[in-house]
Design an enzyme around this catalytic site. Structure first.
Site, PDB file in Angstrom:
ATOM      1  N   ARG A 264      99.480  51.194 -18.220  1.00  0.00           N
ATOM      2  CA  ARG A 264      99.195  50.266 -19.538  1.00  0.00           C
ATOM      3  C   ARG A 264      97.889  51.592 -19.941  1.00  0.00           C
ATOM      4  O   ARG A 264      96.992  51.113 -19.466  1.00  0.00           O
ATOM      5  CB  ARG A 264      98.635  49.073 -18.444  1.00  0.00           C
ATOM      6  CG  ARG A 264      98.674  48.553 -19.749  1.00  0.00           C
ATOM      7  CD  ARG A 264      97.506  46.908 -19.488  1.00  0.00           C
ATOM      8  NE  ARG A 264      96.307  47.251 -19.750  1.00  0.00           N
ATOM      9  CZ  ARG A 264      95.145  46.723 -19.268  1.00  0.00           C
ATOM     10  NH1 ARG A 264      95.461  45.521 -18.479  1.00  0.00           N
ATOM     11  NH2 ARG A 264      93.753  46.869 -19.545  1.00  0.00           N
ATOM     12  N   HIS A 268      95.132  45.018 -22.144  1.00  0.00           N
ATOM     13  CA  HIS A 268      95.870  43.994 -21.713  1.00  0.00           C
ATOM     14  C   HIS A 268      96.302  43.090 -22.164  1.00  0.00           C
ATOM     15  O   HIS A 268      97.941  43.175 -22.173  1.00  0.00           O
ATOM     16  CB  HIS A 268      95.134  43.147 -20.474  1.00  0.00           C
ATOM     17  CG  HIS A 268      95.679  42.313 -20.106  1.00  0.00           C
ATOM     18  ND1 HIS A 268      96.818  42.398 -19.262  1.00  0.00           N
ATOM     19  CD2 HIS A 268      96.341  40.990 -20.190  1.00  0.00           C
ATOM     20  CE1 HIS A 268      96.856  40.989 -18.775  1.00  0.00           C
ATOM     21  NE2 HIS A 268      97.099  40.186 -19.617  1.00  0.00           N
ATOM     22  N   TYR A 277      85.845  48.037 -18.680  1.00  0.00           N
ATOM     23  CA  TYR A 277      86.410  48.711 -17.424  1.00  0.00           C
ATOM     24  C   TYR A 277      86.904  49.364 -16.858  1.00  0.00           C
ATOM     25  O   TYR A 277      87.040  49.568 -16.018  1.00  0.00           O
ATOM     26  CB  TYR A 277      86.916  47.048 -16.651  1.00  0.00           C
ATOM     27  CG  TYR A 277      88.303  46.751 -17.386  1.00  0.00           C
ATOM     28  CD1 TYR A 277      89.330  47.204 -16.816  1.00  0.00           C
ATOM     29  CD2 TYR A 277      88.294  45.295 -18.860  1.00  0.00           C
ATOM     30  CE1 TYR A 277      90.438  46.435 -18.061  1.00  0.00           C
ATOM     31  CE2 TYR A 277      89.540  45.232 -19.302  1.00  0.00           C
ATOM     32  CZ  TYR A 277      90.511  45.580 -18.838  1.00  0.00           C
ATOM     33  OH  TYR A 277      91.811  45.441 -19.930  1.00  0.00           O
TER      34      TYR A 277
HETATM   35  C1  LIG Z   1      99.640  32.157 -11.544  1.00  0.00           C
HETATM   36  C2  LIG Z   1      99.158  33.091 -13.087  1.00  0.00           C
HETATM   37  N1  LIG Z   1      97.561  33.248 -12.834  1.00  0.00           N
HETATM   38  C3  LIG Z   1      96.927  33.711 -13.363  1.00  0.00           C
HETATM   39  C4  LIG Z   1      97.278  34.542 -13.868  1.00  0.00           C
HETATM   40  C5  LIG Z   1      96.832  34.797 -15.414  1.00  0.00           C
HETATM   41  N2  LIG Z   1      96.832  36.413 -15.480  1.00  0.00           N
HETATM   42  C6  LIG Z   1      97.405  36.624 -16.855  1.00  0.00           C
HETATM   43  S1  LIG Z   1      98.115  38.400 -16.871  1.00  0.00           S
HETATM   44  C7  LIG Z   1      97.778  38.569 -15.537  1.00  0.00           C
HETATM   45  C8  LIG Z   1      97.416  39.956 -14.734  1.00  0.00           C
HETATM   46  C9  LIG Z   1      98.383  40.790 -13.965  1.00  0.00           C
HETATM   47  O1  LIG Z   1      98.727  41.385 -14.195  1.00  0.00           O
HETATM   48  P1  LIG Z   1     100.002  42.407 -13.447  1.00  0.00           P
HETATM   49  O2  LIG Z   1     100.759  41.424 -12.792  1.00  0.00           O
HETATM   50  O3  LIG Z   1      99.381  43.916 -12.192  1.00  0.00           O
HETATM   51  O4  LIG Z   1     100.694  42.763 -15.122  1.00  0.00           O
HETATM   52  P2  LIG Z   1     100.478  43.482 -15.970  1.00  0.00           P
HETATM   53  O5  LIG Z   1      99.576  42.783 -17.011  1.00  0.00           O
HETATM   54  O6  LIG Z   1      99.349  45.346 -15.564  1.00  0.00           O
HETATM   55  O7  LIG Z   1     101.660  43.902 -17.024  1.00  0.00           O
HETATM   56  C10 LIG Z   1      96.842  37.302 -15.123  1.00  0.00           C
HETATM   57  C11 LIG Z   1      95.881  37.381 -13.571  1.00  0.00           C
HETATM   58  C12 LIG Z   1      98.613  33.643 -15.218  1.00  0.00           C
HETATM   59  N3  LIG Z   1      99.180  33.733 -16.511  1.00  0.00           N
HETATM   60  N4  LIG Z   1      99.167  33.409 -13.847  1.00  0.00           N
END
Ligand SMILES: Cc1ncc(C[n+]2csc(CCOP(=O)(O)OP(=O)(O)O)c2C)c(N)n1
Ligand SMILES: [Mg+2]
Length: 358
Positions: A264, A268, A277
């Site tokens: 990425r 985020h 970070y």
């Molecule tokens: C069930 C749930 N827990 C926490 C969140 C908060 N949250 C949003 S994005 C994220 C991280 C996701 O990381 P990843 O799966 O690696 O996807 P990326 O953002 O890197 O595309 C979190 C913890 C959420 N949206 N849903």
């Protein structure tokens, strides 16, 4: 007295190997023996979709900075993972995206202005279009994986020759929904493809804190089917792995987990500051692996990329995004009272009063 010693040595009863697929390197050189069969024209068209994805992504960031759309999740760096996999699918397959799949939406032809409409806070933008089999985004991480598995179960039950495809991130693989979905898909040998974009971060959580496993691909073996890691910045590798998984699914040979090993490049979301970070050096090192640049270098070596062509592609992409922006701006916002009538069948007196006072 004799004691008989029974020796029962431990033996290996199961083993697995995790494959990694690389076809196109950072300098634009491709392993011809692994190349998927694509004409120069097809490659050009796919490159143009990746450029469009990046142009759209940058515009969405700009619009967010101007306060014209809400929080936005950028895809910079993940264009090959998204466009390469989406373009390998057929129109009849069903896609279940996560929140960072703008490149998948635009690759399958979801109207650009509607993607902007969604990020502008109007959920009608991602309503399922009549002729497109793509669901609205799932914000709760990984919660759509069982939905994709359910669709695959329905397809198998009805005898439809389609696959369901779930997109999610490395963070998603720590959710129960991921494990339940993969287990069910494995047991019933369902026509489903799990595409994990391992972009090394789940907001500020690095991959090594997400899982002690060396790869995400290997998690498939625990559920009895194949997982493969591909260079997620390599358009050809992603495309080929998806085509292979699709063929398998449609032949009745069950699910596949594809780990797209990518990065990425941006924050985020626009609500995040990744410089707090992760290091500049890490970001710069991944910048050299850029998925669009390497496809450009490939086309240049093959003699079908020129500066003039690049200009035309960029102009076309900009025009498409300009048009989308205009169209999205022209959409009247939904009536806020809809949130009552969409949620409750019967409104209480207090709710009726709230609606009147709006
Ligand atoms: C069930 C749930 N827990 C926490 C969140 C908060 N949250 C949003 S994005 C994220 C991280 C996701 O990381 P990843 O799966 O690696 O996807 P990326 O953002 O890197 O595309 C979190 C913890 C959420 N949206 N849903
Ligand atoms: Mg991630």
């Amino acid at each position: 007295m004799h004691v008989i010693l029974l020796l029962m040595p431990e033996k290996i009863i199961e083993s697995f190997n995790v494959k990694r697929l690389d076809i196109l390197d950072e300098n634009g050189n491709a392993d011809e023996s692994l190349m998927p069969s694509l004409t120069d024209d097809e490659i050009r068209k796919m490159y143009e979709v990746m450029v469009l994805a990046r142009t759209f992504d940058q515009r969405a960031l700009d619009l967010q900075r101007e306060g014209r759309i809400g929080t936005y999740a950028p895809i910079r760096g993940q264009e090959a993972s998204q466009v390469g996999s989406a373009l390998a699918l057929e129109k009849t397959d069903w896609i279940f995206p996560s929140f960072r799949e703008n490149g998948v939406y635009l690759a399958v032809g979801h109207p650009l202005h509607m993607i902007l409409q969604y990020w502008g806070g109007d959920e009608r933008g991602l309503a399922i279009a009549r002729d497109l089999n793509i669901f609205p985004v799932s914000i709760p991480v990984a919660s759509h994986i069982p939905h994709a598995v359910g669709a695959a179960m329905a397809a198998k039950y009805r005898g439809d020759r389609i696959a369901a495809v779930a997109y999610f991130g490395d963070g998603g693989t720590s959710e129960g929904d991921f494990h339940e979905g993969l287990n069910f898909a494995g047991v019933f040998r369902l026509p489903v493809i799990f595409i994990c974009q391992n972009n090394q971060w789940a907001i500020s959580l690095p991959r090594e804190k997400q899982t002690a496993a060396r790869t995400i691909a290997q998690k498939a073996y625990a559920y009895g089917f194949e997982g493969i890691q591909v260079d997620g910045n390599d358009f050809f590798a992603v495309y080929k792995a998806t085509k292979d998984a699709l063929r398998k699914a449609k032949q009745g040979d069950g699910p596949t987990l594809i780990e797209c090993f990518t990065y990425r490049m941006a924050d985020h979301t626009t609500a995040d500051d990744a410089s707090r970070y992760r290091t500049k050096e890490e970001v710069a090192a991944w910048g050299k692996k850029d998925p669009i640049l390497r496809l450009k270098l490939f086309m240049e070596k093959k003699g079908f990329w020129t500066e003039q062509y690049q200009k035309e592609v960029e102009t076309k992409a900009k025009a498409a995004v300009d048009e989308a922006e205009k169209k999205a701006d022209a959409i009247a916002p939904p009536d806020p009272r809809d949130m009552f009538t969409n949620t409750y069948e019967k409104l209480s007196q207090r709710q009726q009063k709230e609606i009147r006072d709006f």
